[in-house]
Each structure stands twice: as C-alpha cells, then as structure tokens.
Design an enzyme around this catalytic site. Structure first.
Site, PDB file in Angstrom:
ATOM      1  N   LEU A 151       0.833  -1.204   0.000  1.00  0.00           N
ATOM      2  CA  LEU A 151       0.000   0.000   0.000  1.00  0.00           C
ATOM      3  C   LEU A 151       0.865   1.250   0.000  1.00  0.00           C
ATOM      4  CD1 LEU A 151      -2.545   1.789   0.542  1.00  0.00           C
ATOM      5  CD2 LEU A 151      -2.186   1.319   2.972  1.00  0.00           C
ATOM      6  N   SER A 152       0.521   2.217  -0.842  1.00  0.00           N
ATOM      7  CA  SER A 152       1.125   3.548  -0.818  1.00  0.00           C
ATOM      8  C   SER A 152       2.646   3.455  -0.992  1.00  0.00           C
ATOM      9  CB  SER A 152       0.729   4.258   0.482  1.00  0.00           C
ATOM     10  OG  SER A 152       1.080   5.613   0.439  1.00  0.00           O
TER      11      SER A 152
END
Length: 401
Positions: A151-152
């Site tokens: 994520l991210s």
C-alpha cells in the site's frame, strides 16, 4: 473396574478419575501468530521481517509479501488488510516487511524514492529479496510461487521489487502506489501529485533497465487506485498501468471491463497480464470489505477503506484460491546481469571470504552480491556458492552443482 474402585482408597480413586478425564481432553494447540524474524541476511536496508505461517502449512506452499503504508507497521497491515483469512483458508505463508523510522514525517515509509534503496543488490530492495530467500530456505515455501503486494509507499516498493527482482516473483499488486522510478529523478511531491507523465515505452524502459540481464517471463501485475485519492493522485494508477502493460508487451486498451462490488471497475489487459482496479469514490488506502463471505475481508480503519476486499481478488489473481492464476515465472535464483560462466564453489566460510566470494559481519558470513546468510564465519562451517554473474553469488545445496 468396579471391583478395583471398591479396593482402592477414596483419595486414590479421585486421582484415577481425574487422570481418566484428562486423557479425554485434547490439549489446546498453539495458534499461529505473527512472529518477528531475528535475522534473515545482511539486511542493508535495515528492515524488520515478520512472518505468519498458518497451522499445518505444508512444504512447498506459496508465499505473499505484504508491505505496509506510511504511519503503519507490519502488525497493522496483518490485522487490517485481510490477507490472514486467505492464508489460513488456502494454505500459504505471509511475510510482512517492516520499516520503522520515527525521525521523518510521515513515519515508517519505505524508501521508494531513494536511489540507494531501489536498485537490485542494494538497500531496502536487497533486504526484501533476502526475506524471500530466507523464507524459501527456512520454511520450505515454493520459490516459484512468490508474490508481492503493498500500500502507498509499500505499493511503490512493491513496484520496485517487480522491476528490480522479476526473477523472484510470479505476480504482484500495487495499491495506491506509484510507478517505478517516478522518483528519482522527479520529486516525491510531483510524483504523488500526478504531475509526472511519460509514454508507456518510457515507463517500460525504466523497468527493463532495473534488471537488464533478465530474459524470463515477467510477473503479472494488478494495480488498485481510489478515484478520490487525496494523497497519491489517481493518475499514478494509469501510469502504472502504462508501465507494466508496456513491459508485458500488450496494448494499453483493455481487453475487458467488468463491474465489481464497492463501486469498483476492473480493466483487464492482454491475457490477464495486467489489471487496473478503479475504486469509485475511494480515498487513499487498501480496499477492504469486512464480513464472513468468501469475498469479504479486513477491518476498516486508518488507510483501510470499506469498499471491496482487494486481498480476495489479488489472491485469486495470484492463483492462490483455486481460481485461474498466472503461469509460473522462471526460477527465483537471481538472474545474472552481465554474462559470466556459472560456477559452483564448496568451501568453509572463512575460505569463501578470503577468496572474495563472501564477506563477514558480526561473526557471520554473507554471500557477495546476493547478501544471503551462510552461517558462522569460521573454518568449521561449509557452504556451497554458485556464481551467477561477476561478483554475484547465491547459496545453493551442494547437490545443485
């Protein structure tokens, strides 16, 4: 039995009855839990490694690496992402790399933007590769069925791994992340703001340049992006799509478009080589969908968005749920970059370091190039190293040479 009890003192009878009762009570089994790995290699990126091995995990099971986002840690991603449900249900191992650094804001970000951490054989990229090698040797997972997601900043680091180590991964998923080598050279702010655009070929060249000697089948890639992402602009999802479709040699025009729950649209490219999930109205985070159904998972919280269970769809895409998945990729043995004869060397760890095939740190020996742990640095521990490129050695069983 009755006669025996009649001839036995009352206190002894009570002891016998208690013992008989205990025989029929099963001892509670120790449930699997997220466990910190103390050492897994030279770890030049200074990362932590956490592993989850479901109870009864067979030898040769698949592996998924899941990289958390900024301000998170391994336990937060383990708890919220939903991956544990499918590891338990379908029998695969999980590894959660962890970046802990409170000195920057936001904290705990993988360094997807740092030259020293995104190149093959260096920094955090090498540390994560060492986690794969450790899991293969220590837990017996299938080296041909290793996958990565994140994520991210963890998603951007997943893109780094798919580019720099395509030989290690069968497939991957980038959630609210960024294309490989957006930064550097661009600033992180420009990349996250969606201000950096390149042609598919230009993006693809950056990935091909990360492992120039690689000639095998590229990992398949899924891209997830909220269409209201306020931290990493949704343009990055499209740039990632362009980057990995070009690497796969397929068109940037989808071969199919499918509506899914949670306002999600799935675009499929090529022969399911690349997927782009557009999650309508979603901000920045990993899409989850708490519930007990097969396609529900996770827990809503900071950077865990109530929309759709991304882990379920990724596990299916990876081929972990009995659904059609990607074809196996080549062996995860690091691909030689420049050409050089493959050669094996069996010697004690002290001799390996004298010959320039290994180095030592803290009393332990590590293979040059790969950084794989070889055990104690002394003349009494013997290892076999295979040279796969100039100055690049991997640890192998002696029978493999």
């Amino acid at each position: 039995m009755t006669a025996l009890l009649q001839r036995t003192p009352v206190r002894l009878v009570l002891v016998l009855i208690l013992a008989i009762a205990l025989v029929g009570v099963a001892r509670p089994s120790r449930a699997a839990s997220l466990t910190k790995v103390a050492a897994f290699g030279s770890n030049p990126g200074g990362l932590g490694m956490w592993v989850y091995l479901p109870d009864g995990l067979p030898a040769g099971a698949p592996l998924v690496l899941a990289l958390h986002g900024c301000t998170q840690d391994a336990n937060a991603y383990f708890t919220g992402s939903g991956w544990r449900k499918y590891a338990d249900r379908h029998g695969f191992a999980l590894v959660f790399p962890e970046r802990i650094d409170a000195s920057t804001f936001p904290s705990n970000c993988f360094r997807w933007f740092a030259e020293s951490d995104i190149r093959r054989g260096q920094g955090q990229a090498l540390s994560i590769a060492q986690m794969v090698w450790h899991a293969v040797s220590a837990y017996g997972v299938d080296a041909g069925r290793v996958h990565v997601t994140g994520l991210s900043a963890g998603g951007a680091m997943a893109a780094v791994m798919l580019a720099a180590y395509p030989d290690l991964f069968r497939a991957g998923s980038v959630v609210a992340g960024l294309p490989y080598r957006c930064s550097p050279p661009a600033s992180t702010g420009a990349c996250m703001g969606g201000q950096v655009t390149r042609s598919p070929e230009q993006w693809g060249d950056l990935v091909r340049g990360a492992a120039p000697g690689f000639g095998g089948r590229r990992p398949k890639v899924a891209v997830w992006h909220g269409q209201a992402d306020y931290l990493v602009d949704k343009v990055n999802g499209e740039e990632l799509r362009d980057q990995f479709t070009d690497v796969a040699g397929v068109s940037q025009t989808p071969t199919s478009v499918t509506g899914l729950p949670g306002g999600t649209t799935l675009e499929t490219y090529g022969q399911d080589d690349v997927r782009l999930y557009r999650v309508a109205g979603a901000g920045h985070g990993t899409p989850v969908d708490p519930g007990g159904a097969e396609d529900q998972c996770g827990a809503v919280g900071a950077f865990f968005l109530d929309a759709i269970c991304s882990a379920y769809h990724d596990a299916s895409f990876f081929g972990l749920t009995g659904q059609p998945g990607p074809s196996p990729s080549p062996s995860p043995t690091p691909t030689p970059m420049p050409t050089a004869p493959v050669q094996c060397f069996t010697a004690d760890n002290y001799a390996h370091t004298l010959a320039g095939r290994a180095h030592h740190s803290g009393g332990y020996a590590y293979a040059n190039g790969s950084g794989q742990a070889m055990g104690l640095w002394n003349p009494y521990v013997t290892s076999t190293l295979r040279r796969t490129g100039p100055g690049y050695f991997v640890v192998v069983p002696v029978r493999s040479c």
